[in-house]
Design a protein around this motif. Sequence first.
Motif, PDB file in Angstrom:
ATOM      1  N   UNK A  81       0.838  -1.201   0.000  1.00  0.00           N
ATOM      2  CA  UNK A  81       0.000   0.000   0.000  1.00  0.00           C
ATOM      3  C   UNK A  81       0.872   1.249   0.000  1.00  0.00           C
TER       4      UNK A  81
ATOM      5  N   UNK B 175       1.973   4.575  -3.247  1.00  0.00           N
ATOM      6  CA  UNK B 175       1.910   6.026  -3.143  1.00  0.00           C
ATOM      7  C   UNK B 175       0.549   6.550  -2.735  1.00  0.00           C
ATOM      8  N   UNK B 176      -0.363   5.653  -2.359  1.00  0.00           N
ATOM      9  CA  UNK B 176      -1.691   6.133  -1.991  1.00  0.00           C
ATOM     10  C   UNK B 176      -1.642   6.821  -0.637  1.00  0.00           C
ATOM     11  N   UNK B 177      -2.602   7.708  -0.425  1.00  0.00           N
ATOM     12  CA  UNK B 177      -2.600   8.526   0.782  1.00  0.00           C
ATOM     13  C   UNK B 177      -3.252   7.791   1.943  1.00  0.00           C
ATOM     14  N   UNK B 178      -4.310   7.038   1.635  1.00  0.00           N
ATOM     15  CA  UNK B 178      -4.989   6.305   2.696  1.00  0.00           C
ATOM     16  C   UNK B 178      -5.728   5.121   2.103  1.00  0.00           C
ATOM     17  N   UNK B 179      -6.012   4.134   2.916  1.00  0.00           N
ATOM     18  CA  UNK B 179      -6.685   2.927   2.446  1.00  0.00           C
ATOM     19  C   UNK B 179      -7.639   2.405   3.498  1.00  0.00           C
ATOM     20  N   UNK B 180      -8.663   1.724   3.033  1.00  0.00           N
ATOM     21  CA  UNK B 180      -9.584   0.989   3.893  1.00  0.00           C
ATOM     22  C   UNK B 180      -9.644  -0.410   3.303  1.00  0.00           C
TER      23      UNK B 180
ATOM     24  N   UNK C 117      -0.749   7.282   4.907  1.00  0.00           N
ATOM     25  CA  UNK C 117       0.627   7.690   4.641  1.00  0.00           C
ATOM     26  C   UNK C 117       0.835   9.065   5.256  1.00  0.00           C
ATOM     27  N   UNK C 118       1.565   9.095   6.363  1.00  0.00           N
ATOM     28  CA  UNK C 118       1.773  10.369   7.055  1.00  0.00           C
ATOM     29  C   UNK C 118       2.760  11.227   6.279  1.00  0.00           C
TER      30      UNK C 118
ATOM     31  N   UNK D  37     -13.264   5.747   6.916  1.00  0.00           N
ATOM     32  CA  UNK D  37     -11.933   6.177   6.485  1.00  0.00           C
ATOM     33  C   UNK D  37     -11.847   7.695   6.480  1.00  0.00           C
ATOM     34  N   UNK D  38     -12.908   8.312   5.939  1.00  0.00           N
ATOM     35  CA  UNK D  38     -12.912   9.759   5.810  1.00  0.00           C
ATOM     36  C   UNK D  38     -12.836  10.450   7.165  1.00  0.00           C
TER      37      UNK D  38
ATOM     38  N   UNK E 196      -9.487  10.022   8.802  1.00  0.00           N
ATOM     39  CA  UNK E 196      -8.451  10.819   8.155  1.00  0.00           C
ATOM     40  C   UNK E 196      -8.591  12.301   8.480  1.00  0.00           C
TER      41      UNK E 196
ATOM     42  N   UNK F  39       5.232  13.637  -4.189  1.00  0.00           N
ATOM     43  CA  UNK F  39       4.246  12.853  -3.448  1.00  0.00           C
ATOM     44  C   UNK F  39       4.122  13.437  -2.043  1.00  0.00           C
TER      45      UNK F  39
ATOM     46  N   UNK G  70       2.687  13.369   1.763  1.00  0.00           N
ATOM     47  CA  UNK G  70       2.033  12.596   2.811  1.00  0.00           C
ATOM     48  C   UNK G  70       0.854  13.390   3.349  1.00  0.00           C
ATOM     49  N   UNK G  71       0.021  12.745   4.166  1.00  0.00           N
ATOM     50  CA  UNK G  71      -1.165  13.430   4.692  1.00  0.00           C
ATOM     51  C   UNK G  71      -0.797  14.616   5.572  1.00  0.00           C
ATOM     52  N   UNK G  72       0.393  14.591   6.152  1.00  0.00           N
ATOM     53  CA  UNK G  72       0.777  15.699   7.032  1.00  0.00           C
ATOM     54  C   UNK G  72       1.401  16.856   6.267  1.00  0.00           C
TER      55      UNK G  72
ATOM     56  N   UNK H  51       2.247   9.357 -10.187  1.00  0.00           N
ATOM     57  CA  UNK H  51       2.924   8.217  -9.562  1.00  0.00           C
ATOM     58  C   UNK H  51       3.228   7.161 -10.614  1.00  0.00           C
TER      59      UNK H  51
ATOM     60  N   UNK I 266     -10.547   0.127  -0.473  1.00  0.00           N
ATOM     61  CA  UNK I 266     -10.499   1.515  -0.918  1.00  0.00           C
ATOM     62  C   UNK I 266      -9.063   2.009  -0.846  1.00  0.00           C
ATOM     63  N   UNK I 267      -8.657   2.685  -1.870  1.00  0.00           N
ATOM     64  CA  UNK I 267      -7.327   3.278  -1.885  1.00  0.00           C
ATOM     65  C   UNK I 267      -7.514   4.729  -2.339  1.00  0.00           C
ATOM     66  N   UNK I 268      -7.017   5.683  -1.585  1.00  0.00           N
ATOM     67  CA  UNK I 268      -7.177   7.073  -2.011  1.00  0.00           C
ATOM     68  C   UNK I 268      -5.820   7.669  -2.375  1.00  0.00           C
ATOM     69  N   UNK I 269      -5.861   8.585  -3.329  1.00  0.00           N
ATOM     70  CA  UNK I 269      -4.638   9.243  -3.788  1.00  0.00           C
ATOM     71  C   UNK I 269      -4.888  10.743  -3.791  1.00  0.00           C
TER      72      UNK I 269
ATOM     73  N   UNK J  90     -10.739   8.654  -4.883  1.00  0.00           N
ATOM     74  CA  UNK J  90     -11.118   7.421  -4.189  1.00  0.00           C
ATOM     75  C   UNK J  90     -11.293   6.312  -5.207  1.00  0.00           C
TER      76      UNK J  90
END
Lengths: 431, 249
Positions: free
Chosen positions: A212, A216-221, A241-242, A258-259, A262, B36, B38-40, B78, B90-93, B115
């Motif tokens: 995962x 490079x994805x930001x978040x996953x469920x 992904x912090x 997830x939302x 996050x 890329x 990160x969320x932070x 990417x 689910x994978x979000x970018x 999403x």
Amino acid sequence: MLQDGSTQLLCLTASSGVPLFTRGASKQLPFSVIGSLNGVHMFGGGQGALLSSCETEGGGKVVWKVFHDSVMLIAVSGGGSSGACSGAEMSRLQRLLENVWSCMVLVLGQDELVNLRNIERLKRDLRSCFCLIDQLLEEKHQGVLGNLTHCADSLVPPNPTPLQEALDGFAQAADSEFGCLFVHGRIVVATEKWWRLAPQEVVLLCALVRTLSASGSASCDYPVFLPQGSPTVAHRLLHFQLLPGADVCVLCGPTPSLQKAETELVGRLWSPLIETLRSCLAVGERCLPGSVPLRPDVLALLLINRETRRSVSCVQISSHHPLSDSSLSKSRCWELLELFYIFSISRYFTQDETLCGSPEESTQSSHTEDFLHGFSHQPQQCYLVTEDCKCYGFQTQQHQFFLLMLPSVPTFALRTVATQTLTDIISATAF
Amino acid sequence: MMARVTPGAFIVPDWHRCKDSKEYFNKIIQKKNRKNFGLLESPVMPPHAAVDTLDYKVFISGKSGVGKTALAARLAGLNIPSVHHETTGIQTTVVYWPVKLRENGRVLFFRLQLWDCGENALRRFDHLLPSCKEQVDAVLFLFSFTDRTSFQDLSNQMTKWTESTDCLVKVVVGTKFDLFMHCDVAERDVRKFQETWRLPVFHSGGEVSDRLGDVAPILNCLAENLWHQDCVRAGAAGRQQQHKTRTLP
Ligand SMILES: Nc1nc2c(ncn2[C@@H]2O[C@H](COP(=O)(O)OP(=O)(O)O)[C@@H](O)[C@H]2O)c(=O)[nH]1
Ligand SMILES: [Mg+2]
């Protein structure tokens, strides 16, 4: 049968031998061979014999295993090139089959795999496992040895306390008891409950998080079944992904979404730690903080804590090394470390299988046992001198330690260097 | 249904080609590649040039194998996975995209969170679809030029999504346009579809270039329509602070 060094995996229904999928090896085995491999196993079964492995004249190896009377996995390896002894290769293949089965359970759950109602549908659903299975089959996971050791690859941060607190708080806020923080795909800190998952589950979840993270994805469920803890009820693996290279995940029930997790939790609870996370990232592939001195003639090391089932490993290649004219590449060092580990545990030491909790795995240590029966004692140390490097391994109640050094190190000094290196690491990190 | 937005009506078209955009686009580029985040993290402008970042959720819809995961990766700059692996959840970018408003020259960063969820996973686990639909702002409907059924299924999907909410930006993307040898959907049919539904339709495919021109049309279109949708929602008052803005640094 296959090219040297490549491994092919076959999956069939156990009762009727219907092929479900094949993975690995660029050149697939012909269908007739697949049929025979299944046939010979069935034939054995009819005669009351359990066929579990065999070796071909050319050094190829085949390992069979049936899971829950429903699915048969066969691993075929071309053998040879890696230089591993045959017993070690067999245990690698057996371990591979266990891991593949666990992957299948992790993604699909045990029910779907055990009650084969709709084969076509199962075939389609099994495609969801390929990402993880392919990762297992891929030979080169530089710096990640968990699939082999069944210990969690770890990174020891300079300052774990604030990270542990943040993780515990984050997991709690996400209604979860299972949380884990990764840097460069290795565990930095985890909640107490996380360490109570079966070691194999930890290793699998790490592998999943690495894929995962690499995407490079930001978040996953991700829905996941725990092969031992919860094979029939799915949990949700939430992954964030912090920072690139720094990932956190939690295992949750139905909430939070997830939302929500996050937007409401990630920023609030992790932003204050951004600099601490960056300092972890800076530790890099060394996996040990700068405060741990490593002698320049150390090429690579693997340290396993047998109680916590964690490991740290690193390769240290200094290209402008005054003492070395050694041309070992980084990837070759990783390979040698892996081979020395396999060599040691298949001949001298035991792998702590009993802690894995899976009775199915006890069969695979048989090679070790055969060999060990020749000894009147349990070896605690071993060394190996090759052209490329010198290796030293030893075990204590608490640790197993494997060290690769430059050939220039005198053989009589190996033991002292190894003991001293281990002492240095433990006193600096309490690993 | 909302009126169709003419491209370039609200934002400066092809702004990534203009000189004055450089300092903004530099924030999403690192060593010639897309950065890329990160969320932070988020793109940070110097204090005198600080801009607002607007946050949107974009769902990517389409059957297994059409190229949802590949498109998300392409839009974010990417690496595109070469083998097809089913996305099992689910994978979000996250994609950051700077945009310049036409009317007042104001610059905004759009933060588009894409999403993506594997079709098999959606079918097997009930909780995933509601999670994808929660507060969604836009949907990218995908079909593949090499798979006619995926094109025929579009209207079906669109109806499904329109039933649940009418405040939704919809954009259609045809993938695998580079595989023209295997093309299974005629241009004529695509044009007809576009006229019937009055929706923007894009073509995508081929090697990912490191240039922004590859993805700019789709991202600009999303940004412009989302902006317009917000204006409509806020009663033509323009997008003010009332919508969810980023709280992260
Ligand atoms: N040539 C080409 N291949 C593509 C394109 N988009 C996706 N693919 C390939 O099609 C397969 C399925 O894509 P993927 O994004 O995983 O599909 P998903 O199931 O919708 O997520 C992959 O092997 C991709 O490499 C494209 O635009 N052109
Ligand atoms: Mg996908």
